[in-house]
Design a protein around this motif. Structure first.
Motif, PDB file in Angstrom:
ATOM      1  N   ARG A  28     -30.043 -85.946 -26.988  1.00 41.35           N
ATOM      2  CA  ARG A  28     -31.016 -86.132 -25.760  1.00 41.35           C
ATOM      3  C   ARG A  28     -30.156 -85.780 -24.430  1.00 41.35           C
ATOM      4  O   ARG A  28     -29.041 -86.360 -24.117  1.00 41.35           O
ATOM      5  CB  ARG A  28     -31.557 -87.613 -25.450  1.00 41.35           C
ATOM      6  N   ILE A  29     -30.621 -85.049 -23.409  1.00 42.78           N
ATOM      7  CA  ILE A  29     -30.124 -84.689 -22.312  1.00 42.78           C
ATOM      8  C   ILE A  29     -30.876 -85.379 -21.019  1.00 42.78           C
ATOM      9  O   ILE A  29     -31.834 -85.264 -20.805  1.00 42.78           O
ATOM     10  CB  ILE A  29     -29.928 -83.118 -22.269  1.00 42.78           C
ATOM     11  N   ASN A  30     -30.262 -86.340 -20.268  1.00 40.20           N
ATOM     12  CA  ASN A  30     -30.761 -86.818 -19.299  1.00 40.20           C
ATOM     13  C   ASN A  30     -29.777 -86.794 -18.241  1.00 40.20           C
ATOM     14  O   ASN A  30     -28.573 -86.477 -18.126  1.00 40.20           O
ATOM     15  CB  ASN A  30     -31.289 -88.368 -19.629  1.00 40.20           C
ATOM     16  N   ILE A  41     -26.077 -78.139 -26.497  1.00 39.89           N
ATOM     17  CA  ILE A  41     -27.318 -77.482 -26.760  1.00 39.89           C
ATOM     18  C   ILE A  41     -27.289 -75.918 -26.802  1.00 39.89           C
ATOM     19  O   ILE A  41     -27.845 -75.341 -27.556  1.00 39.89           O
ATOM     20  CB  ILE A  41     -28.245 -78.011 -25.741  1.00 39.89           C
ATOM     21  N   MET A  42     -26.855 -75.194 -25.854  1.00 35.83           N
ATOM     22  CA  MET A  42     -26.680 -73.699 -25.706  1.00 35.83           C
ATOM     23  C   MET A  42     -26.004 -73.137 -26.939  1.00 35.83           C
ATOM     24  O   MET A  42     -26.590 -72.174 -27.373  1.00 35.83           O
ATOM     25  CB  MET A  42     -26.140 -73.430 -24.449  1.00 35.83           C
ATOM     26  N   ASP A  43     -24.990 -73.911 -27.340  1.00 35.90           N
ATOM     27  CA  ASP A  43     -24.186 -73.143 -28.624  1.00 35.90           C
ATOM     28  C   ASP A  43     -25.011 -73.509 -29.705  1.00 35.90           C
ATOM     29  O   ASP A  43     -25.292 -72.532 -30.670  1.00 35.90           O
ATOM     30  CB  ASP A  43     -22.862 -74.088 -28.638  1.00 35.90           C
ATOM     31  N   ASN A  45     -28.211 -74.832 -30.514  1.00 39.91           N
ATOM     32  CA  ASN A  45     -29.735 -74.236 -30.472  1.00 39.91           C
ATOM     33  C   ASN A  45     -29.865 -72.654 -30.164  1.00 39.91           C
ATOM     34  O   ASN A  45     -30.749 -72.214 -30.844  1.00 39.91           O
ATOM     35  CB  ASN A  45     -30.405 -75.010 -29.509  1.00 39.91           C
ATOM     36  N   PHE A  46     -28.888 -72.121 -29.345  1.00 39.38           N
ATOM     37  CA  PHE A  46     -29.290 -70.628 -29.136  1.00 39.38           C
ATOM     38  C   PHE A  46     -28.285 -69.839 -29.094  1.00 39.38           C
ATOM     39  O   PHE A  46     -28.318 -68.703 -28.847  1.00 39.38           O
ATOM     40  CB  PHE A  46     -29.756 -70.752 -27.425  1.00 39.38           C
ATOM     41  N   GLY A  47     -27.106 -70.204 -29.485  1.00 37.23           N
ATOM     42  CA  GLY A  47     -25.855 -69.241 -29.972  1.00 37.23           C
ATOM     43  C   GLY A  47     -25.189 -68.816 -28.851  1.00 37.23           C
ATOM     44  O   GLY A  47     -24.252 -67.946 -28.896  1.00 37.23           O
ATOM     45  N   PHE A  48     -25.127 -69.553 -27.587  1.00 37.23           N
ATOM     46  CA  PHE A  48     -24.318 -69.148 -26.422  1.00 37.23           C
ATOM     47  C   PHE A  48     -23.135 -70.112 -26.371  1.00 37.23           C
ATOM     48  O   PHE A  48     -23.472 -71.306 -26.099  1.00 37.23           O
ATOM     49  CB  PHE A  48     -25.146 -69.166 -25.255  1.00 37.23           C
ATOM     50  N   ASN A  49     -21.994 -69.463 -26.795  1.00 38.38           N
ATOM     51  CA  ASN A  49     -20.718 -70.488 -26.762  1.00 38.38           C
ATOM     52  C   ASN A  49     -20.016 -70.321 -25.165  1.00 38.38           C
ATOM     53  O   ASN A  49     -19.199 -69.744 -24.959  1.00 38.38           O
ATOM     54  CB  ASN A  49     -19.632 -70.174 -27.704  1.00 38.38           C
ATOM     55  N   LEU A  50     -20.386 -71.403 -24.471  1.00 40.71           N
ATOM     56  CA  LEU A  50     -19.893 -71.151 -22.925  1.00 40.71           C
ATOM     57  C   LEU A  50     -18.428 -71.506 -23.074  1.00 40.71           C
ATOM     58  O   LEU A  50     -17.979 -72.498 -23.755  1.00 40.71           O
ATOM     59  CB  LEU A  50     -20.822 -72.072 -22.210  1.00 40.71           C
ATOM     60  N   PRO A  51     -17.897 -70.866 -22.178  1.00 38.30           N
ATOM     61  CA  PRO A  51     -16.303 -71.223 -22.009  1.00 38.30           C
ATOM     62  C   PRO A  51     -15.936 -72.622 -21.332  1.00 38.30           C
ATOM     63  O   PRO A  51     -17.183 -73.227 -20.816  1.00 38.30           O
ATOM     64  CB  PRO A  51     -15.590 -70.382 -21.097  1.00 38.30           C
ATOM     65  N   LYS A  52     -15.169 -73.770 -21.917  1.00 33.98           N
ATOM     66  CA  LYS A  52     -14.977 -74.814 -21.337  1.00 33.98           C
ATOM     67  C   LYS A  52     -14.816 -74.881 -19.841  1.00 33.98           C
ATOM     68  O   LYS A  52     -15.454 -75.769 -19.165  1.00 33.98           O
ATOM     69  CB  LYS A  52     -13.959 -75.471 -22.064  1.00 33.98           C
ATOM     70  N   GLU A  53     -14.264 -74.086 -18.944  1.00 32.35           N
ATOM     71  CA  GLU A  53     -14.247 -73.742 -17.605  1.00 32.35           C
ATOM     72  C   GLU A  53     -15.567 -73.780 -17.091  1.00 32.35           C
ATOM     73  O   GLU A  53     -15.646 -74.515 -15.831  1.00 32.35           O
ATOM     74  CB  GLU A  53     -13.340 -72.891 -17.223  1.00 32.35           C
ATOM     75  N   MET A  54     -16.533 -73.330 -17.683  1.00 30.29           N
ATOM     76  CA  MET A  54     -18.067 -73.243 -17.381  1.00 30.29           C
ATOM     77  C   MET A  54     -18.789 -74.571 -17.679  1.00 30.29           C
ATOM     78  O   MET A  54     -19.774 -74.592 -16.806  1.00 30.29           O
ATOM     79  CB  MET A  54     -18.709 -71.902 -18.055  1.00 30.29           C
ATOM     80  N   ILE A  78     -33.662 -76.366 -20.986  1.00 32.00           N
ATOM     81  CA  ILE A  78     -31.971 -76.107 -20.581  1.00 32.00           C
ATOM     82  C   ILE A  78     -31.878 -74.725 -20.996  1.00 32.00           C
ATOM     83  O   ILE A  78     -31.002 -73.989 -20.009  1.00 32.00           O
ATOM     84  CB  ILE A  78     -31.111 -76.887 -21.775  1.00 32.00           C
ATOM     85  N   ASN A  79     -32.159 -73.995 -21.911  1.00 31.09           N
ATOM     86  CA  ASN A  79     -32.422 -72.618 -22.090  1.00 31.09           C
ATOM     87  C   ASN A  79     -32.952 -71.794 -20.916  1.00 31.09           C
ATOM     88  O   ASN A  79     -32.272 -70.843 -20.536  1.00 31.09           O
ATOM     89  CB  ASN A  79     -32.797 -72.029 -23.449  1.00 31.09           C
ATOM     90  N   GLU A  80     -33.986 -72.334 -20.295  1.00 32.15           N
ATOM     91  CA  GLU A  80     -34.708 -71.710 -19.171  1.00 32.15           C
ATOM     92  C   GLU A  80     -33.693 -71.809 -18.091  1.00 32.15           C
ATOM     93  O   GLU A  80     -33.669 -70.783 -17.327  1.00 32.15           O
ATOM     94  CB  GLU A  80     -35.878 -72.316 -18.901  1.00 32.15           C
TER      95      GLU A  80
END
Length: 211
Positions: A28-30, A41-43, A45-54, A78-80
């Motif tokens: 859960r995200i709150n 969640i982005m990774d 659920n949607f395949g976006f592997n954000l860099p840790k610095e981000m 979150i994806n939106e």
């Protein structure tokens, strides 16, 4: 034994599989979520592997949203937010058209020439530059424009789906003259165009934030 009105129950984390559940659906995200929750969640659920610095920057964006609505937000929301904040940033700078020309010498060194047309609000101008790769050539092309007030820090790219028709996503980290880091994201079928979109995303976000 303590004659307390409350049960004192220790916090004992368990594996969700022990009670017939999976890990991903119970996240859960709150407003209390950590900086890595939204990135997870982005990774997954949607395949976006954000860099840790981000992670801290995007986590703060999601936290502002949860504070505003006062409830948990869905992975879809979150994806939106991710696309609104990074991918769909098209102003004030937009790349209208471009061309790359690459040559490789006898030692295997790559040399790339870039030519493009950029629109800034109502102004359209041509840029050209050369470098050892598409990103370097593009950065040299915008040198001398108002877009050159940034230095390149880091770059990461991966495919979102498997297969020859997969989309490439590029994460760009720039730094402005004041030492502030800014991130941009570019998504495209063309692996050379995705980082250019990411660079423009970062520049546009930086310019918009200062207005």
């Amino acid at each position: 034994e303590s004659n307390s009105d409350f049960w004192e129950i220790p916090y004992l984390p368990i594996d969700p599989a022990d009670v017939g559940r999976e890990y991903e659906p119970i996240i859960r995200i709150n407003s209390q979520s950590g900086k890595g929750g939204a990135a997870y969640i982005m990774d997954h659920n949607f395949g976006f592997n954000l860099p840790k610095e981000m992670h801290p920057e995007f986590g703060a964006i999601v936290q502002r949203e949860t504070d505003a609505v006062g409830t948990e937000i869905t992975p879809e929301r979150i994806n939106e937010l991710f696309h609104q904040e990074y991918v769909d940033v098209k102003e004030p700078y937009k790349l209208l058209k471009h061309a790359f020309q690459e040559t490789i010498d006898a030692e295997g060194h790559s040399h790339v020439a870039f030519q493009g047309t950029i629109q800034h609000t109502d102004t359209i101008f041509d840029v050209a530059g050369e470098g050892n790769g598409p990103i370097d050539a593009f950065f040299n092309a915008i040198h001398g424009q108002k877009m050159d007030r940034f230095t390149f820090v880091d770059y990461k790219e991966h495919a979102i789906q498997a297969g020859s028709d997969s989309m490439a996503v590029a994460y760009i980290q720039l730094r402005d003259a004041q030492g502030q880091d800014i991130f941009g994201v570019g998504v495209d079928h063309n692996i050379n165009l995705a980082p250019l979109r990411g660079i423009l995303s970062a520049i546009n976000r930086a310019v918009t934030a200062k207005q």
